[in-house]
Design a protein around this motif. Structure first.
Motif, mmCIF file in Angstrom:
data_model
loop_
_atom_site.group_PDB
_atom_site.id
_atom_site.type_symbol
_atom_site.label_atom_id
_atom_site.label_comp_id
_atom_site.label_asym_id
_atom_site.label_seq_id
_atom_site.Cartn_x
_atom_site.Cartn_y
_atom_site.Cartn_z
ATOM 1 N N ASP A 1 27.420 44.778 28.760
ATOM 2 C CA ASP A 1 27.577 44.661 30.214
ATOM 3 C C ASP A 1 29.047 44.363 30.508
ATOM 4 N N LEU A 2 29.715 45.293 31.181
ATOM 5 C CA LEU A 2 31.155 45.138 31.425
ATOM 6 C C LEU A 2 31.456 44.420 32.744
ATOM 7 N N SER A 3 30.421 43.948 33.454
ATOM 8 C CA SER A 3 30.712 43.346 34.767
ATOM 9 C C SER A 3 31.537 42.058 34.667
ATOM 10 N N PRO A 4 31.304 41.179 33.660
ATOM 11 C CA PRO A 4 32.208 40.016 33.569
ATOM 12 C C PRO A 4 33.654 40.430 33.286
ATOM 13 N N LYS B 1 35.227 41.535 36.528
ATOM 14 C CA LYS B 1 35.598 40.385 37.377
ATOM 15 C C LYS B 1 36.893 39.749 36.860
ATOM 16 N N TYR C 1 36.700 42.554 24.157
ATOM 17 C CA TYR C 1 35.493 42.211 24.909
ATOM 18 C C TYR C 1 34.280 42.920 24.315
ATOM 19 N N PRO D 1 27.585 40.365 23.862
ATOM 20 C CA PRO D 1 26.289 40.716 23.266
ATOM 21 C C PRO D 1 25.782 42.060 23.799
ATOM 22 N N THR E 1 21.031 40.747 37.259
ATOM 23 C CA THR E 1 22.295 40.755 38.012
ATOM 24 C C THR E 1 22.051 40.318 39.454
ATOM 25 N N PRO F 1 26.882 39.015 38.161
ATOM 26 C CA PRO F 1 27.354 39.891 37.092
ATOM 27 C C PRO F 1 27.349 39.184 35.735
ATOM 28 N N GLY F 2 26.910 39.909 34.721
ATOM 29 C CA GLY F 2 26.926 39.365 33.365
ATOM 30 C C GLY F 2 25.706 38.534 33.018
ATOM 31 N N SER F 3 24.664 38.553 33.873
ATOM 32 C CA SER F 3 23.454 37.776 33.591
ATOM 33 C C SER F 3 22.447 38.614 32.819
ATOM 34 N N ILE G 1 27.059 35.878 30.673
ATOM 35 C CA ILE G 1 28.264 36.149 29.873
ATOM 36 C C ILE G 1 29.470 35.727 30.702
#
Lengths: 343, 94
Positions: A262-265, A268, A311, A316, B49, B54-56, B72
């Motif tokens: 998941d690249l969303s963090p 951000k 990253y 994970p 999410t 984001p990142g959950s 994350i």
């Protein structure tokens, strides 16, 4: 028993076979490469069309009155075609499977295959399809039914389709050759341990929509052909994109694919470091792209590539295509697959 | 605590979800709970999410309460130009 096509969003009472989609009520067999699909393991393949081939080659065709698919795309179209015209399909199965592969993964080295995949794909795109205004007047599900009913009867004469619609494959093929030339000037590097390919250049590609396009205005077929990784970093001058390919969304079997992160963090965090805001389509999207909203970054490209790789190496896995499914329309009760399990 | 019924009759635990999201149909896909609006998969929402940001992600497939979601995070160390990826839960960081 003759099997005929029936729209997916129908009321189902009779036995049916579903290709390239999730099962419905009465589904006796699902042949799909979708994540979590209940396709019998012996028929799993990179494309749904190849799953149909494996069944036609190895097994007697199961009794079902209908075959269906939820959506129009090249793989679904050819999977249906294989059911409805098994003799024609089996005679040239490699060609048809390759067209399905090219359509889904936007990657194939042979031009005729690419041309047909582009044409069939574009026929379903209201912005370029000759049926554009009709398609836009229909709902999504009706669009798919119209396209299947219009194209399936003529698909065996595919050279005529190419002759009839040169405008649907010509621009893509021209861009393919221009992209090939540009890529020869780029540095292409693979990081196999994290399944990443990096394509970089100090120059920007020439073309329209460079800043808005996930492939920087390049032809995805040409880019995907040189990039082995299921994640591609494209960095041209101060323009950068990170694309998670379709191979990492579906159940891909011909080579191991590293699970998506998941690249969303990361999106951000990069927004906090950069003068530009970053966006990401979400891990659940079919081919999500991480990129600065404006297309350009103020951050040093070399450092950025290092951070993106770091990253991906440490985050994970977040998308597991082989885990169980319950899609909309999937009714309670297990479809019977027992006749198709390989002992 | 509420329960969200998935399209196969299975359910997951949640703390809260807006009415708009409750009206959508939710399904398990690739180890996540998603809502698919279009048959072409052009509009997909991810439940973790939507609930945790984001990142959950949920390590327990039946429990999507905020306190049960992993998250994350990117933790910046001494230099602003390096980071570590850290897995945590929202309750740990509140």
């Amino acid at each position: 028993m003759n099997t005929t096509y029936r729209p997916y969003f129908s009321e189902w009472a009779d036995a049916n076979i579903v290709v390239d989609s999730g099962p419905r009520a009465g589904t006796v067999l699902t042949l799909s490469h979708w994540p979590s699909s209940p396709t019998p393991p012996c028929f799993l393949a990179d494309t749904s069309a190849e799953s149909v081939f494996l069944l036609l080659r190895d097994q007697e065709i199961p009794c079902a009155k209908y075959v269906t698919a939820s959506h129009y795309d090249v793989d679904a179209l050819i999977s249906l075609f294989a059911w409805l015209h098994p003799n024609i399909f089996m005679k040239s199965h490699d060609f048809w499977i390759n067209v399905a592969y090219a359509g889904d993964f936007e990657c194939f080295p042979e031009s005729k295959t690419r041309m047909l995949a582009r044409t069939l794909d574009s026929l379903g795109d209201p912005s370029v399809s000759p049926w554009g205004s009709l398609l836009t007047s229909l709902g999504k599900a009706e669009q798919h039914v119209f396209l299947f009913e219009e194209i399936l009867p003529t698909l065996s004469n595919w050279p005529d389709i190419l002759k009839k619609y040169p405008d649907l494959w010509n621009p893509g093929e021209n861009l393919y050759h221009m992209t090939e030339l540009f890529l020869r000037t780029c540095n292409v590097r693979h990081v196999p341990e994290i399944d990443i390919s990096i394509i970089s250049s100090d120059r920007l590609p020439v073309g329209e929509d460079i800043d808005a396009d996930p492939y920087s205005g390049l032809d995805p077929y040409a880019v995907n052909e040189v990039a082995n990784g299921s994640l591609i970093i494209m960095a041209f001058e101060n323009s950068i994109r990170i694309v998670q390919r379709y191979e990492s969304w579906v159940r891909y079997v011909s080579r191991p694919i590293r699970y998506r992160r998941d690249l969303s963090p990361l999106s951000k965090w990069l927004s906090e470091q950069d003068d530009a805001a970053w966006s990401y389509g979400g891990i659940q999207a079919v081919t999500p792209c991480l990129m600065p909203v404006s297309g350009r970054t103020s951050l040093p490209i070399k450092w950025l590539i290092e951070q993106i790789c770091a990253y991906n190496a440490s985050a994970p896995p977040g998308w597991h295509p082989n885990l169980e499914m319950t899609l909309p329309g999937h009714q309670m009760g297990q479809p019977s697959h027992s006749n198709f399990e390989r002992s | 605590m509420k329960t969200l019924t998935l399209s196969n009759g299975d359910f997951v635990k949640i703390d809260n979800l807006s009415e708009n999201l409750l009206k959508r149909s939710w399904s398990r896909l690739a180890g996540r709970v998603v809502s698919i609006k279009s048959p072409t998969f052009s509009d997909i929402l991810d439940l973790a999410t939507e609930i945790g940001g984001p990142g959950s992600f949920a390590s327990n497939p039946g429990d999507y309460r905020k306190c049960a979601l992993n998250h994350i995070l990117i933790e910046t160390e001494k230099s602003p130009l390096s980071f570590q990826v850290k897995i945590t839960k929202p309750q740990d960081t509140d």
